[in-house]
Scaffold this motif. Structure first.
Motif, PDB file in Angstrom:
ATOM      1  N   GLY A 861       0.832  -1.200   0.000  1.00  5.47           N
ATOM      2  CA  GLY A 861       0.000   0.000   0.000  1.00  5.47           C
ATOM      3  C   GLY A 861       0.860   1.240   0.000  1.00  5.47           C
ATOM      4  O   GLY A 861       1.964   1.252  -0.551  1.00  5.47           O
ATOM      5  N   TRP A 910       0.423  -1.470 -12.226  1.00  6.76           N
ATOM      6  CA  TRP A 910      -0.099  -1.715 -10.870  1.00  6.76           C
ATOM      7  C   TRP A 910      -0.190  -0.392 -10.103  1.00  6.76           C
ATOM      8  O   TRP A 910      -1.201  -0.097  -9.458  1.00  6.76           O
ATOM      9  CB  TRP A 910       0.811  -2.699 -10.148  1.00  6.76           C
ATOM     10  CG  TRP A 910       0.444  -2.913  -8.704  1.00  6.76           C
ATOM     11  CD1 TRP A 910      -0.505  -3.760  -8.205  1.00  6.76           C
ATOM     12  CD2 TRP A 910       1.020  -2.251  -7.558  1.00  6.76           C
ATOM     13  NE1 TRP A 910      -0.560  -3.667  -6.841  1.00  6.76           N
ATOM     14  CE2 TRP A 910       0.369  -2.742  -6.411  1.00  6.76           C
ATOM     15  CE3 TRP A 910       2.007  -1.286  -7.406  1.00  6.76           C
ATOM     16  CZ2 TRP A 910       0.681  -2.313  -5.122  1.00  6.76           C
ATOM     17  CZ3 TRP A 910       2.330  -0.847  -6.127  1.00  6.76           C
ATOM     18  CH2 TRP A 910       1.674  -1.358  -5.002  1.00  6.76           C
ATOM     19  N   SER A 913      -3.020   1.751 -11.245  1.00 16.01           N
ATOM     20  CA  SER A 913      -4.298   1.221 -10.760  1.00 16.01           C
ATOM     21  C   SER A 913      -4.509   1.556  -9.285  1.00 16.01           C
ATOM     22  O   SER A 913      -5.596   1.982  -8.881  1.00 16.01           O
ATOM     23  CB  SER A 913      -4.335  -0.296 -10.967  1.00 16.01           C
ATOM     24  OG  SER A 913      -5.465  -0.870 -10.359  1.00 16.01           O
ATOM     25  N   VAL A 914      -3.479   1.388  -8.470  1.00 13.62           N
ATOM     26  CA  VAL A 914      -3.596   1.654  -7.036  1.00 13.62           C
ATOM     27  C   VAL A 914      -3.876   3.130  -6.782  1.00 13.62           C
ATOM     28  O   VAL A 914      -4.751   3.494  -5.973  1.00 13.62           O
ATOM     29  CB  VAL A 914      -2.304   1.217  -6.301  1.00 13.62           C
ATOM     30  CG1 VAL A 914      -2.295   1.723  -4.863  1.00 13.62           C
ATOM     31  CG2 VAL A 914      -2.176  -0.300  -6.329  1.00 13.62           C
ATOM     32  N   GLY A 917      -7.348   4.110  -7.155  1.00 14.84           N
ATOM     33  CA  GLY A 917      -8.302   3.518  -6.225  1.00 14.84           C
ATOM     34  C   GLY A 917      -8.466   2.022  -6.362  1.00 14.84           C
ATOM     35  O   GLY A 917      -9.357   1.435  -5.735  1.00 14.84           O
ATOM     36  N   GLY A 918      -7.622   1.377  -7.169  1.00  9.72           N
ATOM     37  CA  GLY A 918      -7.714  -0.061  -7.362  1.00  9.72           C
ATOM     38  C   GLY A 918      -7.154  -0.834  -6.181  1.00  9.72           C
ATOM     39  O   GLY A 918      -6.585  -0.252  -5.244  1.00  9.72           O
ATOM     40  N   PRO A 919      -7.305  -2.173  -6.211  1.00  8.48           N
ATOM     41  CA  PRO A 919      -6.848  -2.998  -5.082  1.00  8.48           C
ATOM     42  C   PRO A 919      -5.327  -3.031  -4.965  1.00  8.48           C
ATOM     43  O   PRO A 919      -4.627  -3.145  -5.961  1.00  8.48           O
ATOM     44  CB  PRO A 919      -7.402  -4.387  -5.422  1.00  8.48           C
ATOM     45  CG  PRO A 919      -7.553  -4.383  -6.910  1.00  8.48           C
ATOM     46  CD  PRO A 919      -7.924  -2.977  -7.268  1.00  8.48           C
ATOM     47  N   VAL A 920      -4.838  -2.949  -3.755  1.00  4.86           N
ATOM     48  CA  VAL A 920      -3.396  -2.985  -3.501  1.00  4.86           C
ATOM     49  C   VAL A 920      -2.848  -4.378  -3.745  1.00  4.86           C
ATOM     50  O   VAL A 920      -1.745  -4.547  -4.287  1.00  4.86           O
ATOM     51  CB  VAL A 920      -3.092  -2.529  -2.052  1.00  4.86           C
ATOM     52  CG1 VAL A 920      -1.630  -2.802  -1.696  1.00  4.86           C
ATOM     53  CG2 VAL A 920      -3.413  -1.054  -1.893  1.00  4.86           C
ATOM     54  N   ARG A 921      -3.592  -5.371  -3.347  1.00  5.56           N
ATOM     55  CA  ARG A 921      -3.113  -6.750  -3.457  1.00  5.56           C
ATOM     56  C   ARG A 921      -3.555  -7.414  -4.755  1.00  5.56           C
ATOM     57  O   ARG A 921      -3.595  -8.628  -4.871  1.00  5.56           O
ATOM     58  CB  ARG A 921      -3.573  -7.580  -2.257  1.00  5.56           C
ATOM     59  CG  ARG A 921      -2.946  -7.098  -0.952  1.00  5.56           C
ATOM     60  CD  ARG A 921      -3.219  -8.046   0.197  1.00  5.56           C
ATOM     61  NE  ARG A 921      -2.584  -7.585   1.418  1.00  5.56           N
ATOM     62  CZ  ARG A 921      -1.328  -7.867   1.761  1.00  5.56           C
ATOM     63  NH1 ARG A 921      -0.594  -8.610   0.949  1.00  5.56           N
ATOM     64  NH2 ARG A 921      -0.831  -7.409   2.892  1.00  5.56           N
ATOM     65  N   GLY A 922      -3.887  -6.617  -5.739  1.00 11.36           N
ATOM     66  CA  GLY A 922      -4.183  -7.163  -7.057  1.00 11.36           C
ATOM     67  C   GLY A 922      -2.930  -7.705  -7.708  1.00 11.36           C
ATOM     68  O   GLY A 922      -1.805  -7.498  -7.232  1.00 11.36           O
ATOM     69  N   SER A 923      -3.095  -8.371  -8.806  1.00 15.09           N
ATOM     70  CA  SER A 923      -1.967  -8.982  -9.499  1.00 15.09           C
ATOM     71  C   SER A 923      -1.000  -7.915  -9.995  1.00 15.09           C
ATOM     72  O   SER A 923      -1.401  -6.928 -10.610  1.00 15.09           O
ATOM     73  CB  SER A 923      -2.464  -9.811 -10.690  1.00 15.09           C
ATOM     74  OG  SER A 923      -1.384 -10.343 -11.408  1.00 15.09           O
TER      75      SER A 923
END
Length: 924
Positions: A861, A910, A913-914, A917-923
């Motif tokens: 994060g 990545w 995306s973060v 507002g995207g997921p931190v633990r995404g691929s």
């Protein structure tokens, strides 16, 4: 259902289409006068005051139309207006396709219908249209100029056939994803087979737009572009010719058009003008076997594969740029040492690498080399030591470890070479090596070198998909493999006749289609003479790690490998009898070429971290080695496991005189740790790449001195003897300049490193454009290679790496090399590894630092505020730039071969995306 006749029309307003390109041309065909819609750039050129000095005639396939060539049309106009050769583009819509005339029909299309327009008719139509337009040019009294054909899909085979029958007019031919011959023992591709099945033909092609939609799904097209391709095919009566074209595909010898297709194939095989084959390997219809057939018919053809492209290759990649560059190389560029081809080494390379073998089996040294001694042929030392009982190689991958003498190695390689010839292997045949480093790979490789077969080496670290792409691209005729490699070849359908390493027995031999084994071939009696490969003949195709895109096959000739062996000998004093522990696969294969005793330690080639201190010590003892070569990842584990060494092993490590690390720069901390394991060794970190394995060198003291200067990036020392270095400065858009700088002009400037040396690659395999681009420079008349690595050269001539060209961050204050800032950030005690990426549009990108969570206390994060503030202050003080954000990624994507090359593109995506507002633990 009846299909009414309709006149030819011009297209409506469409994206990327200029109305001035459209014209209606009437031509006398085999069944009367018909009207064709034609894309013709002559009016646009005339309006710009430009006289054409070349003509490209283009033919689309099914179910596209001349809209396919819109980007080529614009590129030719732009080039002409910029002072380049003025190519006129003529691209007719085939009759009843695009916006050409529709004929009246009374029934659905069917293979045996009298209304079907056959292949022969289509070539006659094409000839009628272009002859009509050529007559217009002749009437104006214009001078003759080059005429080139280009075609795609079935337009490819038709245009090739027309070119082959008009060689007095045609100067060159280009083809994109097409097919000439359907092998009798191979099924028709599944998508086409389904369309041809009974009632599916009219349903998929005419009554609905299914065939059209499926075809357009094979490219990366936006909605507007798809709609433009649909424009002439809105209704069933517009699509009759789509079904007609499919119905006329000769799927076997009983089809009415098969005799004509066979004649076209024979005509193409007689075409001896320059040719270019452009290929999208992901095409589900035009498969690799069709490219193989075309290459056999057109052995002179250059090839460029866009590995990520499918059927509509010109929609996915810059085909116009490739086409214009290739045409320029054929018709504009003078014959120089830098005119590359894929079929043979670059013209003029003999001046760089030596022209012929002498009576002693030596190849003259390259001009500019510091050594005046001749460079020996690759197998010269092995042949000279044919009766030597000293140890040549030790393989710890075998259990127990296997030692072989020079005498045994010579006899085995000579027997295998003879056995390969008896089996049908010819000089120039490609042999894929699916064998881990060790004695078996050495024997297979040097047997191939002895007869002029070309070794194809794709790293197992690429994984099954990456290896499939690499091996399919190289298209080997043969495979030599251990059981796991043969299993992968069987599972993924890799090309090549199979040879196992060991006898498999009748059941498994049938299962894996193994015709024989190296063991059996090693019993073949010797011939009096073996074929003698020419110095400029290909010796190996070595694939890159694939860390920055699809792995590329790098072509090395016999002269290249000989020059590389000479450089290793000259730079590091590796002489005959030196014991070399090779934990870095590319150099494990050079032992017999330099006369060193090679020891392959017990480790997994795909997992460098599996090399332990005890494994490397045992290898040193077995080979009485004084030299060790491995990757930084391997040395990291060696240092971590040094406490497991016993007294004898420590003594053996203390006897090592030279430690080399390749694959990635080595930080001083790791060098210090290595020095504790090898206390009496000189520790070096040479810099290179698959395209040039040794370019610069730095030792431990040099790293310490460079670190003390506080310079940005990773210092890799100075060019080694025989390497010339230049810099191509990077502009605000992140591109490197065409102009090369040397001397004082390069100091402190960010640029791409460009190198020249006798031992750099001769080209990329099946990548004509990549080869041409990497070798486009002609400074001092030398052959150069653009490394794609960026950085700067300091006042002492030291090279500092700052990343890769595609990862340059283009901020409002100018371009930034990420590697320089990463080295600064990595120095922080809370950071184990970092990557600096750019977020936003080119020229206005924000700098973002991404930290690796592995091995730290950091959580994925946003980084802690105190760490963020500290890093922002460091970066601002060093380069005056501000870090917009500092993120912590859950994992870092790296290549397997080196376990160190970071995929910054994936991290950038990545981070983007973060931050959105995207997921931190995404691929990642």
């Amino acid at each position: 259902m009846r299909f009414p006749a309709r006149p030819a029309t011009t297209p409506p307003q469409l994206p990327e289409w200029a109305p001035a390109w459209s014209r209606i041309v009437e031509a006398e065909t085999s069944d009367g006068t018909h009207a064709f819609h034609v894309l013709d750039t002559l009016p646009a050129l005339t309006a710009a005051g430009v006289e054409p000095t070349g003509t490209i005639v283009a033919l689309h396939g099914n179910p596209t139309w001349s809209y396919l060539w819109r980007r080529l049309a614009q590129a030719t106009i732009d080039a002409a207006q910029s002072g380049g050769r003025a190519w006129r583009l003529i691209a007719p819509d085939q009759l009843e396709m695009g916006f050409s005339e529709r004929l009246a029909h009374s029934s659905m299309p069917a293979p045996k219908s009298a209304e079907v327009r056959r292949i022969a008719d289509r070539i006659a139509d094409f000839d009628a249209v272009v002859s009509n337009l050529f007559a217009e040019v002749a009437a104006t009294g214009s001078a003759t100029h080059p005429i080139v054909t280009i075609g795609h899909d079935w337009g490819g085979v038709l245009s090739l056939g027309w070119a082959a029958r008009n060689t007095e007019l045609v100067s060159a031919a280009i083809s994109l994803n097409t097919a000439v011959h359907q092998p009798e023992d191979a099924p028709v591709p599944a998508p086409l087979r389904a369309t041809l099945a009974g009632p599916m033909l009219p349903a998929a092609t005419v009554l609905t737009d299914g065939f059209l939609r499926v075809t357009l799904a094979l490219g990366d097209l936006d909605a507007e572009t798809k709609d433009a391709f649909h424009a002439p095919y809105r209704r069933a009566e517009d699509r009759w010719a789509i079904g007609n074209f499919v119905a006329d595909i000769p799927v076997d010898g009983t089809h009415a058009s098969d005799p004509e297709l066979q004649r076209i194939g024979q005509d193409i095989a007689a075409f001896d003008k320059p040719a270019l084959l452009v290929w999208g390997p992901k095409d589900p219809v035009f498969l690799e076997r069709y490219l193989r057939d075309l290459r056999q018919r057109l052995p002179q053809a250059d090839v460029h594969r866009f590995e990520t492209a499918s059927h509509l290759v010109s929609e996915d990649h810059d085909v116009p740029g490739l086409v214009l560059d290739w045409l320029s190389a054929q018709f504009d560029a003078p014959t120089t040492a830098n005119t590359p081809t894929e079929a043979a080494p670059a013209k003029g390379s003999s001046e760089r690498k030596g022209t012929a073998a002498s009576a002693t089996g030596s190849i003259p040294a390259a001009a500019g080399s510091a050594s005046e001694a001749d460079i020996r042929a690759v197998t010269a030392i092995l042949d000279a030591r044919r009766d030597d009982e000293a140890i040549a190689s030790v393989d710890f991958a075998q259990n127990p470890a296997q030692q072989i003498t020079w005498r045994h190695l010579w006899h085995v390689t000579t027997s295998i070479a003879n056995g390969l010839l008896d089996l049908g292997v010819k000089p120039g045949d490609r042999v894929s090596m699916l064998v881990p480093p060790g004695n078996n790979l050495t024997a297979a490789l040097y047997a191939c070198l002895k007869i002029g077969a070309v070794a194809v080496v794709a790293d197992a670290g690429l994984g099954p998909k990456g290896m499939t792409r690499a091996i399919t691209s190289a298209d080997p005729q043969w495979i030599v493999g251990e059981l796991p490699g043969l299993a992968l070849a069987r599972a993924f359908g890799w090309p090549g006749r199979r040879i196992s390493v060991r006898p498999l027995g009748p059941v498994r031999s049938r299962m894996f289609k193994a015709e024989t084994s190296l063991t059996e071939l090693s019993r073949t009696p010797h011939r009096a003479e073996l074929p003698t490969p020419e110095p400029d003949a290909d010796a190996a195709i070595l694939f890159t790690s694939g860390s920055t895109g699809p792995a590329k096959g790098v072509r090395y000739t016999h002269a290249d490998i000989s020059a590389l062996a000479a450089v290793l000998t000259r730079t590091f004093n590796v002489t005959e009898g030196t014991g070399l522990v090779a934990g870095f696969p590319p150099f494990a294969l050079l032992g017999p070429a330099i006369g060193a005793t090679s020891v392959t330690p017990d480790m997994s080639v795909t997992k460098p971290k599996t090399l332990t201190a005890t494994a490397i010590a045992d290898a040193i003892i077995a080979g009485r080695a004084t030299m060790v070569f491995a990757s930084p990842a391997a040395y990291t584990n060696v240092a971590a496991t040094a406490g497991e060494l016993d007294e004898q092993q420590r003594e053996a490590c203390a006897g090592v005189e030279l430690v080399l690390s390749a694959g990635a720069p080595v930080p001083l901390e790791l060098m210090d740790a290595i020095a504790e394991v090898f206390p009496n060794a000189s520790i070096h970190s040479p810099y290179g790449m698959t395209e040039g394995l040794l370019l610069t060198d730095i030792d431990r003291g040099g790293v310490a001195a460079a670190d003390a200067t506080g310079g940005l990036g990773v210092c890799v020392g100075q060019p080694i003897d025989g390497v010339e270095l230049a810099l191509a400065p990077i502009d605000e858009s992140g591109r490197s300049a065409d102009e090369l700088l040397q001397g004082a002009a390069v100091q402190g400037r960010l640029g791409e490193f460009v190198v020249s040396a006798a031992h750099i690659k001769s080209g990329y395999d099946n990548l004509w454009h990549t080869t041409a681009d990497s070798a486009r420079d002609d400074l001092h008349g030398l052959t150069w290679h653009r490394t794609n690595d960026i950085g700067h050269i300091d006042e002492n001539g030291r090279v500092w790496l700052e990343g890769r060209l595609q990862h340059v961050v283009t901020t409002p204050r100018g371009p930034v090399g990420p590697g320089g800032l990463e080295a600064l950030i990595d120095a922080d005690e809370q950071v184990s590894r970092s990557s600096v990426v750019g977020i936003g549009p080119v020229g206005t990108q924000a700098l973002v630092a991404v930290l690796d969570a592995e091995g730290t206390s950091l959580s994925p994060g946003l980084a802690p505020l105190d760490l963020t503030a500290r890093l922002r202050e460091k970066v601002a003080e060093a380069v005056g730039h501000d870090l917009t954000a500092v993120l912590v990624a859950p994992e870092f994507p790296t290549d397997i071969r080196h376990n160190s090359k970071i995929d910054r593109s994936r991290l950038a995506a990545w981070a983007d995306s973060v931050l959105a507002g995207g997921p931190v633990r995404g691929s990642v």
